[in-house]
Design a protein around this motif. Structure first.
Motif, PDB file in Angstrom:
ATOM      1  N   SER G  15       0.820  -1.203   0.000  1.00 25.18           N
ATOM      2  CA  SER G  15       0.000   0.000   0.000  1.00 25.18           C
ATOM      3  C   SER G  15       0.861   1.263   0.000  1.00 25.18           C
ATOM      4  O   SER G  15       0.639   2.201  -0.787  1.00 25.18           O
ATOM      5  N   ARG G  18       2.523   1.783  -3.364  1.00 22.80           N
ATOM      6  CA  ARG G  18       1.596   2.292  -4.379  1.00 22.80           C
ATOM      7  C   ARG G  18       1.352   3.795  -4.161  1.00 22.80           C
ATOM      8  O   ARG G  18       1.363   4.580  -5.111  1.00 22.80           O
ATOM      9  N   GLN G  19       1.146   4.173  -2.900  1.00 22.93           N
ATOM     10  CA  GLN G  19       0.866   5.583  -2.628  1.00 22.93           C
ATOM     11  C   GLN G  19       2.069   6.474  -2.909  1.00 22.93           C
ATOM     12  O   GLN G  19       1.931   7.596  -3.400  1.00 22.93           O
TER      13      GLN G  19
ATOM     14  N   GLU J  72      -3.372  -2.827 -12.614  1.00 24.35           N
ATOM     15  CA  GLU J  72      -2.280  -3.658 -12.122  1.00 24.35           C
ATOM     16  C   GLU J  72      -2.285  -5.027 -12.798  1.00 24.35           C
ATOM     17  O   GLU J  72      -3.329  -5.523 -13.225  1.00 24.35           O
TER      18      GLU J  72
END
Lengths: 149, 149, 149, 149, 149, 149, 149, 149, 149, 149
Positions: G15, G18-19, J72
């Motif tokens: 996560s 990705r951020q 993705e």
């Protein structure tokens, strides 16, 4: 040295049947049994009584020893956990799809128990139908209630 | 956010049936279908038409959304390759023992083909018998001949 | 919304038994059944009659709904094809090593058939022995002869 | 070049037994052992002592080399993880359904441990019963407590 | 409602051990048992006696109920028939490669029987070696001779 | 046309050993290796150096070609994912029950790594014990640390 | 109560990556390790040293506890014996097709032994090619010779 | 009646190679191909062009028919889903541990696609290293992008 | 004694085809059927009518008995649940990846039912393409609607 | 904390589609792609380009994060090695029955190689037929020749 095996006898039956041009229905009639049981016993999935073993041996011209082997209790083995042949697979699929339904209805009609696969009989028949003939399979097995003790 | 699932609807049906004291035979009669099909569709192994879905929803007091889900084409999944429940296993055993026999007799009576498991119906009945009542299962499927091209 | 499940009831029984300090033998005696059957039914491998379900519910202080669930026909599922627990594996090993022997002796003593696992009972007892006490397991099942038709 | 194999000896025993019209019970009596052990050792699932191997070799008219092989420690192999033969499958089913129950009762009666499948004996007997004769299987195995160290 | 489970207790032990900075060797020493047994019992692969369960509960600050659960006979389950973790797989590989050798040598040294996995103990030690330190695993199990009857 | 196979050589070794009345310990001593390695290499689970292959060939009176085959790198195959022989199964069970424990202790004593099954040796010995003699298995494998790069 | 798990940490890393819009190559460079090792350790297939765990925790803004977990020896588990993802399956297929070839060439070049998967490293690079760019995978593992003793 | 099989040709190649004292590297050089491809094609995992098939047949003194068979498209079969040979298993383990990592890096460097196992080549080399020589495996496969349509 | 088997006939066909230098397309044209059906029937995955069986027997110079066997309903068996050959595996992969999609679109276009694999035909063609020629597979099966009763 | 997952997005798409009363064909048309690819990408079996992901997100009213996830590279997993759903099973059966035939014809038409499942497209259409409408499936994949090096 140890004589005929089950596999030999099965092979002899199939070969003699092909040469004589018999059908399973014809053989079954000659020995006075149903076609389902007759095929099954000939393929080594059921044991024959002495007189049925003698009868089929005579009809197909098999050696005496074959009659002895046909009377022995066979060890029932199938190699494929999930059968690949499409005709047999469809039966497996029916058990997968409708098995829980059959179970629920047996419980509703009888109580907690099962249909026996030992005290059991079956027939396969052809039913004419204008939209295409149908295969009819009828099974009948004794209801066995679970014991409580 | 995504509303009811098949599993929710199945759970609701079983719970409502238990509380109302219904039987599968009773529910089937109310919606005008056979008990085998009714149980099977209620458990998510068959899709219902709009009117049958509405009927069962009303009878059991389910929410509107349940009727929509009962009309969808379910993905038929069974987890156990070989079923362990004794009542269902006996059916699997019958396929193992008698599958090749059914195949041989279909070929003898019809030619090279199979019994459809899609254009198919089934009944389960109780047959009285002085030696112990018997479970009778009758299956009927359209004969499908292999195509050659 | 759909009330208790089998798993809930099994969990409640185990928890109540632990808190009350009961044994399976003690519970079995209180409901007038054998310890094997009692444990098995409590774990969801057998269905209880109404009075046994009420009795065990009362003894262990379970809610009313539990008694209903204990009377339903359970779907018997075991997850492990080959059990890993050493105590249970030894039983599996006995079937692997001695299964063909039991089959041969049943055929010798009875004919072509099987021992029922449905019309069946079992006991587990402790036998004192100076070289080390022994576990004695006694099984009894009705002989079922294969049908011929 | 490497002489007889286990499979040869098993085949010879089955063939000689059939020709002589012996039963397993009869052979067992002649060599002074139980029928279960005798069948099991003859099928290569147990090793014989020198005198038992000589006795069975003489009774069935087997060659000398067979007696040597019957004394070797066999590697116990069964091919089917789940046995398909209905007579043997029922035993597997009993382990699946009642295995956890046997485990729970052994723990209640003995403590944390198992029933040995090595220091073990078994009998199979026929019990007359007006509702249908029953197969009785009795197993006895030494209790082995888990070691803590 | 049913209190702690084995999994809860295992999780608590691992968490408390991490927070306290203990090692398995340290915990084992505190409760007077071997590291192998201690880890194994803490992970639910062996049952603890009352005093060992109390000791470990106290050392790690677990609730009282944890001590009760640690004394119960666990059902030993491993999910992976063939373990994927490289450290554990190497042990599986050793059984595959050397299992028949161990069997042959046990038979040569003892006769027809096995090494018990129940009356059993084990240690894991570090052995210094200039070419690279070595892991030493020592297993000891009681020899059990096959019974003949 | 393609000469001896590994299986031929294994069969010849077993046959020659039986006829000569040798033990594995005896053969091992004659070729100056351990009994575990000797049995394992003779069964095709390890390759022999030229002098060991010549020595065992001479001792057992095998043909020259056997010595060449004993020097080749065997492909190590075991057929049964879970071994059924009770003596070998117990070893598998030990890996299932104690595998995670061995892993935890290796990590505690060495760091993140494994015990090699290649740079590895093993012995099997008999330990006298008044409560029943014990089998002792000692394994030693080089510790291999996971690489980080 | 027991804090973060491996799965929590893996989820947090994915996560945060990705951020932040990071790549594996970028993260690897920041912590001074290779992309293969970095991804593998981040996914719980390798353990990190203290400084690498701190570095990645800081870069991605993870809680302190994550750094501790990243240093623990993970139990490496893959669920699918045969991977279904096409990208991973091709690697499995290469092992099936070329595994025996790699073995034969290792034996030819080194002797009887294996390539270590522990003392091991790997890279994945893109190679430009006018007919279509190619994926290049380079593996290097220490040769380990089988021990004889 | 149907001439040589693939298995016959494989056996002949291995036998002729052993008698001639050739290495795979030597054979590969003689036919002007890489050792990996040469071994693989000789073992029936790749098809040869006419000239390579003729060359290897001549070098090893095989019959004419062998050259025809070596040109046919083989059906690539491997029996073991998980290979047991330690040298090949390590490759399987690498796919299990690093497969998801390779996938992630291919996606990062190329986009959504895979490395081809068909338009593919590989080499195995020995790399000297003071801490112990290393096996180097280099694979190169064309990147294939998933199609969208 | 029991004459030719299916396997014999398959072997004869492959051998005769190789010697005659025929292609499947050529044989198919000669007997007036499609190449897919012709190969499939020749390999024992479909039954031939009398005239097609006679035609292929004559063309390839097979014995009379072969024509009888080619007319029998074959039991369709494939050994590998997941095929390892890369060319066949890709088809399996397509079923895994796109199977649910095909199902969803059949339901959208037809209703609750399936595509028959019995009333079915297929072609394989080569399509020229500047970026590389493509394999085109076209399947056509009768839509079968689930029955409700 | 880690935002949406693939499963969340799949669930949202199915729910939004049901509420909006869209069909796959309709959605596909709106985003300018084929129905097969659109369903497959929506279900997480293919990755979307940025514009397609934005388009479908907008059409179905999904949150922004969904568009990121749809871009993705998904890990393609199917749980059932042999699919049980009858509609999907028929496709599996076709691979089992006709897989070797497709392979033989590809080799005859192209040489030694395969049909790509990556550079691949597919359509599903309804073909009217007086004997019952038919499902037509067309697949097209790039031919990939095996490399020799």
């Amino acid at each position: 040295m140890s004589g005929l095996t089950r596999e030999d006898v099965t092979g002899m039956i199939l070969s003699a049947k092909r040469q004589a041009g018999f059908t399973w229905e014809g053989i079954a009639e000659k020995i006075g049994m149903s076609p389902v049981w007759t095929h099954s016993a000939a393929m080594g999935m059921n044991a024959m009584s002495q007189d049925k073993a003698s009868a089929i041996t005579e009809i197909l011209g098999l050696p005496q020893e074959a009659a002895l082997i046909l009377q022995e209790s066979p060890t029932k083995i199938w190699e494929q956990t999930v059968p690949t042949d499409p005709c047999i697979y469809r039966l497996y699929e029916i058990v997968g799809v409708y098995g829980p339904t059959i179970k629920a209805l047996i419980h509703e009609k009888f109580g907690d128990g099962i249909m026996s696969a030992i005290d059991f009989d079956m027939s396969v028949t052809r039913v004419e139908n204008p939209k295409g003939d149908r295969v009819k399979i009828e099974m009948s097995g004794k209801y066995l209630a679970y014991n409580a003790w």
